[in-house]
Write a protein that holds these residues in place. Structure first.
Motif, PDB file in Angstrom:
ATOM      1  N   HIS A 110      47.233  38.109  48.417  1.00  0.00           N
ATOM      2  CA  HIS A 110      46.017  37.771  49.178  1.00  0.00           C
ATOM      3  C   HIS A 110      44.984  37.369  48.142  1.00  0.00           C
ATOM      4  O   HIS A 110      44.578  38.185  47.321  1.00  0.00           O
ATOM      5  CB  HIS A 110      45.559  38.974  50.003  1.00  0.00           C
ATOM      6  CG  HIS A 110      44.350  38.686  50.836  1.00  0.00           C
ATOM      7  ND1 HIS A 110      43.687  39.682  51.500  1.00  0.00           N
ATOM      8  CD2 HIS A 110      43.675  37.538  51.124  1.00  0.00           C
ATOM      9  CE1 HIS A 110      42.654  39.160  52.157  1.00  0.00           C
ATOM     10  NE2 HIS A 110      42.633  37.851  51.928  1.00  0.00           N
ATOM     11  N   GLU A 111      44.578  36.100  48.187  1.00  0.00           N
ATOM     12  CA  GLU A 111      43.715  35.590  47.129  1.00  0.00           C
ATOM     13  C   GLU A 111      42.667  34.635  47.678  1.00  0.00           C
ATOM     14  O   GLU A 111      42.925  33.902  48.627  1.00  0.00           O
ATOM     15  CB  GLU A 111      44.573  34.867  46.081  1.00  0.00           C
ATOM     16  CG  GLU A 111      43.793  34.367  44.889  1.00  0.00           C
ATOM     17  CD  GLU A 111      44.682  33.736  43.823  1.00  0.00           C
ATOM     18  OE1 GLU A 111      45.571  34.441  43.293  1.00  0.00           O
ATOM     19  OE2 GLU A 111      44.497  32.555  43.531  1.00  0.00           O
ATOM     20  N   ASN A 112      41.507  34.662  47.074  1.00  0.00           N
ATOM     21  CA  ASN A 112      40.483  33.636  47.248  1.00  0.00           C
ATOM     22  C   ASN A 112      40.591  32.746  46.021  1.00  0.00           C
ATOM     23  O   ASN A 112      40.265  33.172  44.915  1.00  0.00           O
ATOM     24  CB  ASN A 112      39.080  34.253  47.321  1.00  0.00           C
ATOM     25  CG  ASN A 112      38.764  34.748  48.706  1.00  0.00           C
ATOM     26  OD1 ASN A 112      38.875  34.005  49.669  1.00  0.00           O
ATOM     27  ND2 ASN A 112      38.381  36.011  48.809  1.00  0.00           N
ATOM     28  N   ALA A 125      41.802  26.303  39.784  1.00  0.00           N
ATOM     29  CA  ALA A 125      41.023  26.788  38.646  1.00  0.00           C
ATOM     30  C   ALA A 125      41.302  28.262  38.369  1.00  0.00           C
ATOM     31  O   ALA A 125      41.676  28.655  37.270  1.00  0.00           O
ATOM     32  CB  ALA A 125      39.531  26.563  38.890  1.00  0.00           C
ATOM     33  N   ASN A 126      41.103  29.105  39.403  1.00  0.00           N
ATOM     34  CA  ASN A 126      41.327  30.535  39.262  1.00  0.00           C
ATOM     35  C   ASN A 126      41.268  31.169  40.637  1.00  0.00           C
ATOM     36  O   ASN A 126      40.949  30.505  41.622  1.00  0.00           O
ATOM     37  CB  ASN A 126      40.325  31.177  38.299  1.00  0.00           C
ATOM     38  CG  ASN A 126      38.895  30.918  38.720  1.00  0.00           C
ATOM     39  OD1 ASN A 126      38.527  31.042  39.878  1.00  0.00           O
ATOM     40  ND2 ASN A 126      38.051  30.561  37.763  1.00  0.00           N
ATOM     41  N   GLY A 127      41.526  32.464  40.683  1.00  0.00           N
ATOM     42  CA  GLY A 127      41.507  33.156  41.960  1.00  0.00           C
ATOM     43  C   GLY A 127      41.196  34.619  41.800  1.00  0.00           C
ATOM     44  O   GLY A 127      41.353  35.189  40.729  1.00  0.00           O
ATOM     45  N   GLU A 128      40.726  35.190  42.891  1.00  0.00           N
ATOM     46  CA  GLU A 128      40.408  36.615  42.932  1.00  0.00           C
ATOM     47  C   GLU A 128      41.294  37.245  43.989  1.00  0.00           C
ATOM     48  O   GLU A 128      41.244  36.875  45.166  1.00  0.00           O
ATOM     49  CB  GLU A 128      38.928  36.804  43.285  1.00  0.00           C
ATOM     50  CG  GLU A 128      38.496  38.249  43.282  1.00  0.00           C
ATOM     51  CD  GLU A 128      37.007  38.360  43.582  1.00  0.00           C
ATOM     52  OE1 GLU A 128      36.667  39.183  44.450  1.00  0.00           O
ATOM     53  OE2 GLU A 128      36.204  37.636  42.954  1.00  0.00           O
ATOM     54  N   HIS A 129      42.099  38.206  43.558  1.00  0.00           N
ATOM     55  CA  HIS A 129      43.013  38.885  44.481  1.00  0.00           C
ATOM     56  C   HIS A 129      42.250  39.885  45.334  1.00  0.00           C
ATOM     57  O   HIS A 129      41.348  40.569  44.866  1.00  0.00           O
ATOM     58  CB  HIS A 129      44.145  39.597  43.721  1.00  0.00           C
ATOM     59  CG  HIS A 129      45.101  38.645  43.105  1.00  0.00           C
ATOM     60  ND1 HIS A 129      46.190  38.181  43.774  1.00  0.00           N
ATOM     61  CD2 HIS A 129      45.107  38.067  41.883  1.00  0.00           C
ATOM     62  CE1 HIS A 129      46.847  37.361  43.003  1.00  0.00           C
ATOM     63  NE2 HIS A 129      46.217  37.262  41.836  1.00  0.00           N
ATOM     64  N   SER A 130      42.629  39.940  46.608  1.00  0.00           N
ATOM     65  CA  SER A 130      42.080  40.922  47.536  1.00  0.00           C
ATOM     66  C   SER A 130      43.170  41.909  47.889  1.00  0.00           C
ATOM     67  O   SER A 130      44.356  41.655  47.711  1.00  0.00           O
ATOM     68  CB  SER A 130      41.596  40.222  48.806  1.00  0.00           C
ATOM     69  OG  SER A 130      40.624  39.262  48.504  1.00  0.00           O
ATOM     70  N   SER A 131      42.757  43.046  48.431  1.00  0.00           N
ATOM     71  CA  SER A 131      43.779  44.029  48.837  1.00  0.00           C
ATOM     72  C   SER A 131      43.927  44.032  50.344  1.00  0.00           C
ATOM     73  O   SER A 131      43.230  43.409  51.058  1.00  0.00           O
ATOM     74  CB  SER A 131      43.433  45.404  48.332  1.00  0.00           C
ATOM     75  OG  SER A 131      42.088  45.715  48.587  1.00  0.00           O
TER      76      SER A 131
END
Length: 131
Positions: A110-112, A125-131
């Motif tokens: 799960h990522e933004n 570019a990059n991503g931030e994982h969510s839980s």
């Protein structure tokens, strides 16, 4: 063959176009979908090409990604949200969930993700994982 990013479409009418010509990708979401399909198909060359040059995995990381993507059974992709979805945008975001089975256990990424244009085409570019 069904497209991994959307079983309602044929691969030849969907992500194969992106895999053959990255310049054909018009939006951040389309790039996200084509990257998911590249993970399913272990198309590491496309994953590298569609990754921003400043965050692109090195050779060792690339080999690890290739080994991992071949070791899991990809199930489906869910797009939860996307921003800036016009061809004239130069950056955008996509929130997604990618479901897979690894060692008999279901997993989910799960990522933004952040996307931008580099050298005239969309890249991750990059991503931030969510839980």
């Amino acid at each position: 063959m069904q497209c991994p990013c959307n079983p309602q479409k044929d691969y030849t009418d969907c992500c194969q176009k992106a895999h053959n010509d990255i310049l054909s990708v018009k939006t951040a979401e389309a790039l996200m979908r084509s990257r998911y399909s590249a993970f399913v198909l272990a198309n590491i060359k496309y994953l590298q090409k569609s990754h921003h040059s400043t965050t692109r995995p090195n050779k060792r990381e690339k080999r690890k990604i290739e080994a991992w993507t071949k070791s899991v059974n990809w199930l489906k992709l869910e797009i939860l949200n996307s921003t800036k979805e016009t061809a004239t945008d130069t950056e955008g975001t996509v929130e997604f969930k990618a479901f897979y089975i690894e060692n008999g256990q279901m997993g989910v990424i799960h990522e933004n993700s952040n996307f931008s244009k580099e050298n005239g085409h969309w890249v991750y570019a990059n991503g931030e994982h969510s839980s």
